[in-house]
Design a protein around this motif. Structure first.
Motif, PDB file in Angstrom:
ATOM      1  N   PRO A  72       0.850  -1.192   0.000  1.00  0.00           N
ATOM      2  CA  PRO A  72       0.000   0.000   0.000  1.00  0.00           C
ATOM      3  C   PRO A  72       0.889   1.247   0.000  1.00  0.00           C
ATOM      4  O   PRO A  72       1.872   1.325   0.747  1.00  0.00           O
ATOM      5  CB  PRO A  72      -0.775  -0.106   1.320  1.00  0.00           C
ATOM      6  N   THR A  73       0.570   2.215  -0.833  1.00  0.00           N
ATOM      7  CA  THR A  73       1.377   3.428  -0.925  1.00  0.00           C
ATOM      8  C   THR A  73       0.500   4.671  -0.811  1.00  0.00           C
ATOM      9  O   THR A  73      -0.725   4.611  -0.941  1.00  0.00           O
ATOM     10  CB  THR A  73       2.155   3.490  -2.260  1.00  0.00           C
ATOM     11  N   LEU A  74       1.159   5.794  -0.590  1.00  0.00           N
ATOM     12  CA  LEU A  74       0.473   7.076  -0.445  1.00  0.00           C
ATOM     13  C   LEU A  74       1.249   8.159  -1.169  1.00  0.00           C
ATOM     14  O   LEU A  74       2.478   8.210  -1.093  1.00  0.00           O
ATOM     15  CB  LEU A  74       0.363   7.444   1.041  1.00  0.00           C
ATOM     16  N   CYS A  75       0.540   9.008  -1.915  1.00  0.00           N
ATOM     17  CA  CYS A  75       1.155  10.176  -2.537  1.00  0.00           C
ATOM     18  C   CYS A  75       0.323  11.397  -2.183  1.00  0.00           C
ATOM     19  O   CYS A  75      -0.882  11.439  -2.447  1.00  0.00           O
ATOM     20  CB  CYS A  75       1.208  10.020  -4.060  1.00  0.00           C
ATOM     21  N   THR A  76       0.946  12.382  -1.527  1.00  0.00           N
ATOM     22  CA  THR A  76       0.254  13.630  -1.211  1.00  0.00           C
ATOM     23  C   THR A  76       0.597  14.670  -2.273  1.00  0.00           C
ATOM     24  O   THR A  76       1.738  14.762  -2.722  1.00  0.00           O
ATOM     25  CB  THR A  76       0.659  14.143   0.176  1.00  0.00           C
ATOM     26  N   TYR A  77      -0.412  15.449  -2.682  1.00  0.00           N
ATOM     27  CA  TYR A  77      -0.279  16.379  -3.804  1.00  0.00           C
ATOM     28  C   TYR A  77      -0.001  17.812  -3.356  1.00  0.00           C
ATOM     29  O   TYR A  77      -0.392  18.217  -2.250  1.00  0.00           O
ATOM     30  CB  TYR A  77      -1.573  16.415  -4.619  1.00  0.00           C
ATOM     31  N   ASP A  78       0.608  18.601  -4.256  1.00  0.00           N
ATOM     32  CA  ASP A  78       0.646  20.044  -4.064  1.00  0.00           C
ATOM     33  C   ASP A  78      -0.587  20.630  -4.745  1.00  0.00           C
ATOM     34  O   ASP A  78      -1.384  19.917  -5.363  1.00  0.00           O
ATOM     35  CB  ASP A  78       1.949  20.639  -4.616  1.00  0.00           C
ATOM     36  N   ASN A  79      -0.776  21.936  -4.646  1.00  0.00           N
ATOM     37  CA  ASN A  79      -1.987  22.556  -5.178  1.00  0.00           C
ATOM     38  C   ASN A  79      -2.117  22.411  -6.682  1.00  0.00           C
ATOM     39  O   ASN A  79      -3.226  22.275  -7.219  1.00  0.00           O
ATOM     40  CB  ASN A  79      -2.023  24.040  -4.804  1.00  0.00           C
ATOM     41  N   ILE A  80      -1.000  22.453  -7.383  1.00  0.00           N
ATOM     42  CA  ILE A  80      -1.044  22.336  -8.842  1.00  0.00           C
ATOM     43  C   ILE A  80      -1.543  20.957  -9.253  1.00  0.00           C
ATOM     44  O   ILE A  80      -2.374  20.818 -10.161  1.00  0.00           O
ATOM     45  CB  ILE A  80       0.339  22.618  -9.457  1.00  0.00           C
ATOM     46  N   GLN A  81      -1.050  19.919  -8.586  1.00  0.00           N
ATOM     47  CA  GLN A  81      -1.482  18.555  -8.906  1.00  0.00           C
ATOM     48  C   GLN A  81      -2.946  18.352  -8.534  1.00  0.00           C
ATOM     49  O   GLN A  81      -3.692  17.673  -9.251  1.00  0.00           O
ATOM     50  CB  GLN A  81      -0.606  17.539  -8.173  1.00  0.00           C
ATOM     51  N   ILE A  82      -3.372  18.944  -7.418  1.00  0.00           N
ATOM     52  CA  ILE A  82      -4.775  18.854  -7.022  1.00  0.00           C
ATOM     53  C   ILE A  82      -5.662  19.461  -8.092  1.00  0.00           C
ATOM     54  O   ILE A  82      -6.668  18.865  -8.514  1.00  0.00           O
ATOM     55  CB  ILE A  82      -5.001  19.567  -5.673  1.00  0.00           C
ATOM     56  N   GLU A  83      -5.297  20.647  -8.573  1.00  0.00           N
ATOM     57  CA  GLU A  83      -6.079  21.313  -9.611  1.00  0.00           C
ATOM     58  C   GLU A  83      -6.081  20.514 -10.907  1.00  0.00           C
ATOM     59  O   GLU A  83      -7.095  20.470 -11.626  1.00  0.00           O
ATOM     60  CB  GLU A  83      -5.513  22.713  -9.853  1.00  0.00           C
ATOM     61  N   ASP A  84      -4.977  19.850 -11.212  1.00  0.00           N
ATOM     62  CA  ASP A  84      -4.892  19.040 -12.425  1.00  0.00           C
ATOM     63  C   ASP A  84      -5.859  17.859 -12.359  1.00  0.00           C
ATOM     64  O   ASP A  84      -6.561  17.561 -13.328  1.00  0.00           O
ATOM     65  CB  ASP A  84      -3.456  18.547 -12.616  1.00  0.00           C
ATOM     66  N   VAL A  85      -5.887  17.180 -11.213  1.00  0.00           N
ATOM     67  CA  VAL A  85      -6.800  16.052 -11.043  1.00  0.00           C
ATOM     68  C   VAL A  85      -8.249  16.521 -11.127  1.00  0.00           C
ATOM     69  O   VAL A  85      -9.091  15.897 -11.794  1.00  0.00           O
ATOM     70  CB  VAL A  85      -6.544  15.344  -9.696  1.00  0.00           C
ATOM     71  N   GLN A  86      -8.544  17.641 -10.473  1.00  0.00           N
ATOM     72  CA  GLN A  86      -9.905  18.181 -10.494  1.00  0.00           C
ATOM     73  C   GLN A  86     -10.333  18.536 -11.915  1.00  0.00           C
ATOM     74  O   GLN A  86     -11.449  18.214 -12.342  1.00  0.00           O
ATOM     75  CB  GLN A  86      -9.997  19.409  -9.591  1.00  0.00           C
ATOM     76  N   GLN A  87      -9.441  19.193 -12.660  1.00  0.00           N
ATOM     77  CA  GLN A  87      -9.763  19.603 -14.025  1.00  0.00           C
ATOM     78  C   GLN A  87     -10.023  18.401 -14.935  1.00  0.00           C
ATOM     79  O   GLN A  87     -10.957  18.411 -15.747  1.00  0.00           O
ATOM     80  CB  GLN A  87      -8.619  20.443 -14.599  1.00  0.00           C
ATOM     81  N   LYS A  88      -9.211  17.361 -14.796  1.00  0.00           N
ATOM     82  CA  LYS A  88      -9.392  16.169 -15.625  1.00  0.00           C
ATOM     83  C   LYS A  88     -10.714  15.477 -15.325  1.00  0.00           C
ATOM     84  O   LYS A  88     -11.383  14.956 -16.233  1.00  0.00           O
ATOM     85  CB  LYS A  88      -8.224  15.208 -15.420  1.00  0.00           C
ATOM     86  N   ARG A  89     -11.112  15.464 -14.059  1.00  0.00           N
ATOM     87  CA  ARG A  89     -12.398  14.860 -13.711  1.00  0.00           C
ATOM     88  C   ARG A  89     -13.550  15.664 -14.315  1.00  0.00           C
ATOM     89  O   ARG A  89     -14.532  15.086 -14.806  1.00  0.00           O
ATOM     90  CB  ARG A  89     -12.557  14.753 -12.191  1.00  0.00           C
ATOM     91  N   ARG A  90     -13.449  16.977 -14.287  1.00  0.00           N
ATOM     92  CA  ARG A  90     -14.498  17.816 -14.895  1.00  0.00           C
ATOM     93  C   ARG A  90     -14.598  17.545 -16.388  1.00  0.00           C
ATOM     94  O   ARG A  90     -15.700  17.437 -16.948  1.00  0.00           O
ATOM     95  CB  ARG A  90     -14.198  19.286 -14.652  1.00  0.00           C
ATOM     96  N   MET A  91     -13.458  17.458 -17.050  1.00  0.00           N
ATOM     97  CA  MET A  91     -13.438  17.227 -18.501  1.00  0.00           C
ATOM     98  C   MET A  91     -14.043  15.873 -18.861  1.00  0.00           C
ATOM     99  O   MET A  91     -14.658  15.728 -19.920  1.00  0.00           O
ATOM    100  CB  MET A  91     -12.005  17.308 -19.011  1.00  0.00           C
ATOM    101  N   ARG A  92     -13.895  14.893 -17.967  1.00  0.00           N
ATOM    102  CA  ARG A  92     -14.445  13.554 -18.226  1.00  0.00           C
ATOM    103  C   ARG A  92     -15.898  13.434 -17.782  1.00  0.00           C
ATOM    104  O   ARG A  92     -16.516  12.383 -17.953  1.00  0.00           O
ATOM    105  CB  ARG A  92     -13.607  12.505 -17.503  1.00  0.00           C
TER     106      ARG A  92
END
Length: 204
Positions: A72-92
């Motif tokens: 099991p692994t964990l990756c914590t994001y910075d704000n830019i990565q958070i916004e990137d994930v959010q934007q991709k979900r909106r586009m999909r």
């Protein structure tokens, strides 16, 4: 998966641990060092694995499969990565419920030491309480030799394998099951994890 998140939440509740901070204007993310071991950081995130739950898989007969390592692994994001994930979900057109509180992801890795592959068997987006937002189980096995030598994934996976080589006894203790009669006769240096050569290892 439920067991994994319970362990994370319990550790976060009962232990005071160092915080991972990306920038002055970003929220601090407390990652419990009693559960997670840091491997590396990039401009977009920090990478850890759960050293309390890393274990071997089991065969159908209940014996330990020394060729399959579950991590099991964990990756914590910075704000830019958070916004990137959010934007991709909106586009999909995917649900954004809870994604205003996104802080990172948890990946379940399955290393096949015999085949030299790694598979993300489940990827889970996490909120600030380390609770799951959404999951994806579509990951396929990838040959470790195909990963870019200086890439983030290669360095992360190699760091995990390096730790595993040095803590095989601990991993065995985490694994519920007995060694087969044949494997119980192995000398320490003959365990698959000890003999495993990570791609490009001899070049460095």
């Amino acid at each position: 998966m439920k067991k994994f998140f319970i362990a994370m939440l319990a550790a976060t509740t009962f232990f005071v641990t160092p915080a991972v901070t990306f920038a002055e204007d970003e929220e601090e993310i407390n990652v419990p060092t009693t559960v997670f071991s840091w491997v590396q950081s990039t401009p977009r995130g920090n990478y850890y694995f759960n050293y309390q739950q890393i274990c071997y898989a089991k065969n159908d007969d209940g014996t330990v499969n020394l060729n399959i390592l579950i991590v099991p692994t964990l990756c914590t994001y910075d704000n830019i990565q958070i916004e990137d994930v959010q934007q991709k979900r909106r586009m999909r057109g995917q649900s954004m419920k809870g994604y205003g509180d996104l802080v990172g992801r948890a990946d379940y890795l399955r290393f096949d030491l015999e085949k030299g592959t790694v598979q993300i068997t489940e990827r889970v987006d996490l909120d600030s309480t380390f609770s799951p937002l959404a999951s994806d189980k579509s990951g396929e096995p990838v040959e470790l030799s195909t990963l870019a030598k200086n890439g983030v994934a290669h360095k992360f996976y190699r760091g995990i394998i390096k730790w595993a080589k040095e803590h095989n006894d601990l991993i065995l203790n985490h694994t519920h099951g007995n060694l087969s009669e044949e494997d119980s006769k192995l000398d320490e240096e003959d365990f698959p994890i000890i003999k495993f050569k990570f791609p490009y290892e001899d070049e460095e």
